[in-house]
Design a protein around this motif. Structure first.
Motif, PDB file in Angstrom:
ATOM      1  N   ARG A   1      -2.980   3.253   5.245  1.00  0.00           N
ATOM      2  CA  ARG A   1      -4.435   3.359   5.239  1.00  0.00           C
ATOM      3  C   ARG A   1      -4.949   4.113   6.458  1.00  0.00           C
ATOM      4  O   ARG A   1      -4.370   4.052   7.529  1.00  0.00           O
ATOM      5  N   TYR A   2      -6.066   4.805   6.232  1.00  0.00           N
ATOM      6  CA  TYR A   2      -6.822   5.366   7.336  1.00  0.00           C
ATOM      7  C   TYR A   2      -7.736   4.271   7.880  1.00  0.00           C
ATOM      8  O   TYR A   2      -8.090   3.338   7.165  1.00  0.00           O
TER       9      TYR A   2
ATOM     10  N   TRP B   1       0.489   9.512  -0.473  1.00  0.00           N
ATOM     11  CA  TRP B   1       1.816   8.936  -0.271  1.00  0.00           C
ATOM     12  C   TRP B   1       2.660   9.680   0.754  1.00  0.00           C
ATOM     13  O   TRP B   1       3.309   9.053   1.600  1.00  0.00           O
ATOM     14  N   LEU B   2       2.666  10.986   0.699  1.00  0.00           N
ATOM     15  CA  LEU B   2       3.489  11.750   1.640  1.00  0.00           C
ATOM     16  C   LEU B   2       3.044  11.487   3.081  1.00  0.00           C
ATOM     17  O   LEU B   2       3.874  11.265   3.969  1.00  0.00           O
ATOM     18  N   GLU B   3       1.757  11.497   3.305  1.00  0.00           N
ATOM     19  CA  GLU B   3       1.244  11.221   4.646  1.00  0.00           C
ATOM     20  C   GLU B   3       1.542   9.780   5.068  1.00  0.00           C
ATOM     21  O   GLU B   3       1.882   9.522   6.219  1.00  0.00           O
ATOM     22  N   ALA B   4       1.449   8.847   4.141  1.00  0.00           N
ATOM     23  CA  ALA B   4       1.763   7.445   4.452  1.00  0.00           C
ATOM     24  C   ALA B   4       3.234   7.304   4.861  1.00  0.00           C
ATOM     25  O   ALA B   4       3.556   6.583   5.812  1.00  0.00           O
TER      26      ALA B   4
ATOM     27  N   ARG C   1     -16.086  -0.030  -4.397  1.00  0.00           N
ATOM     28  CA  ARG C   1     -14.865   0.146  -3.614  1.00  0.00           C
ATOM     29  C   ARG C   1     -15.179   1.135  -2.499  1.00  0.00           C
ATOM     30  O   ARG C   1     -16.146   1.897  -2.578  1.00  0.00           O
ATOM     31  N   PRO C   2     -14.380   1.168  -1.433  1.00  0.00           N
ATOM     32  CA  PRO C   2     -14.658   2.088  -0.317  1.00  0.00           C
ATOM     33  C   PRO C   2     -14.248   3.530  -0.627  1.00  0.00           C
ATOM     34  O   PRO C   2     -13.326   4.078  -0.029  1.00  0.00           O
ATOM     35  N   TYR C   3     -14.931   4.137  -1.593  1.00  0.00           N
ATOM     36  CA  TYR C   3     -14.735   5.528  -1.980  1.00  0.00           C
ATOM     37  C   TYR C   3     -16.094   6.208  -1.965  1.00  0.00           C
ATOM     38  O   TYR C   3     -17.085   5.634  -2.419  1.00  0.00           O
ATOM     39  N   PHE C   4     -16.133   7.447  -1.472  1.00  0.00           N
ATOM     40  CA  PHE C   4     -17.367   8.214  -1.557  1.00  0.00           C
ATOM     41  C   PHE C   4     -17.050   9.702  -1.620  1.00  0.00           C
ATOM     42  O   PHE C   4     -15.958  10.148  -1.279  1.00  0.00           O
TER      43      PHE C   4
ATOM     44  N   VAL D   1     -11.660   8.369   8.495  1.00  0.00           N
ATOM     45  CA  VAL D   1     -12.264   8.928   7.288  1.00  0.00           C
ATOM     46  C   VAL D   1     -13.560   9.658   7.625  1.00  0.00           C
ATOM     47  O   VAL D   1     -13.803  10.772   7.171  1.00  0.00           O
ATOM     48  N   VAL D   2     -14.386   9.042   8.466  1.00  0.00           N
ATOM     49  CA  VAL D   2     -15.649   9.673   8.848  1.00  0.00           C
ATOM     50  C   VAL D   2     -15.389  10.922   9.687  1.00  0.00           C
ATOM     51  O   VAL D   2     -16.085  11.931   9.550  1.00  0.00           O
TER      52      VAL D   2
END
Length: 140
Positions: free
Chosen positions: A107-108, A97-100, A55-58, A113-114
């Protein structure tokens, strides 16, 4: 299936780390990308660890040897989007959630993210130089 976040990390973060004197080290595991540099007899190392389910997690793991001889042990930490142990703290495309709710986007983009990763990276350098734990450093 291509992973846009992984591709953006390669395109933008790798050159960022290399500009700071780090070199990629060959790894036998596709889930880990290791970077290393030596400065004044001290070796600094960190690794990008990707989610084992692809998944796109790092997360960015780093460490520092402490002590000498037989008593040497490594103090380790992680650079994450926020402190804590759960995977929800790792860098990923999902917004909290709060930021969304505030931005009306759940989604970012991979670029965002980078950009977070590069903005938070000096916290690792501060930890290496004086042991300061920034808001995105989680010592394990």
């Amino acid at each position: 299936m291509p992973n846009p976040l992984r591709e953006t990390v390669k395109q933008k973060f790798y050159p960022f780390a290399e500009a700071r004197g780090f070199s990629r080290v060959k790894s036998n595991n596709a889930l880990f990308t290791v970077f290393r540099k030596s400065d004044g007899g001290v070796t600094y190392e960190f690794e990008l660890q990707w989610d084992k389910y692809h998944r796109p997690y790092f997360v960015l793991n780093f460490g520092r040897p402490e002590g000498s001889g037989v008593q040497t042990r490594t103090k380790r930490g992680r650079l994450q989007r926020k402190r804590g142990g759960p995977m929800s703290c790792w860098f990923n495309l999902r917004k909290p959630w709060l930021e969304a709710l505030q931005t009306w986007r759940i989604r970012y983009t991979p670029d965002e993210v980078v950009e977070q990763l590069m903005t938070f990276f000096p916290e690792i350098e501060a930890w290496w130089s004086c042991g300061t734990e920034g808001p995105h450093v989680y010592c394990i």
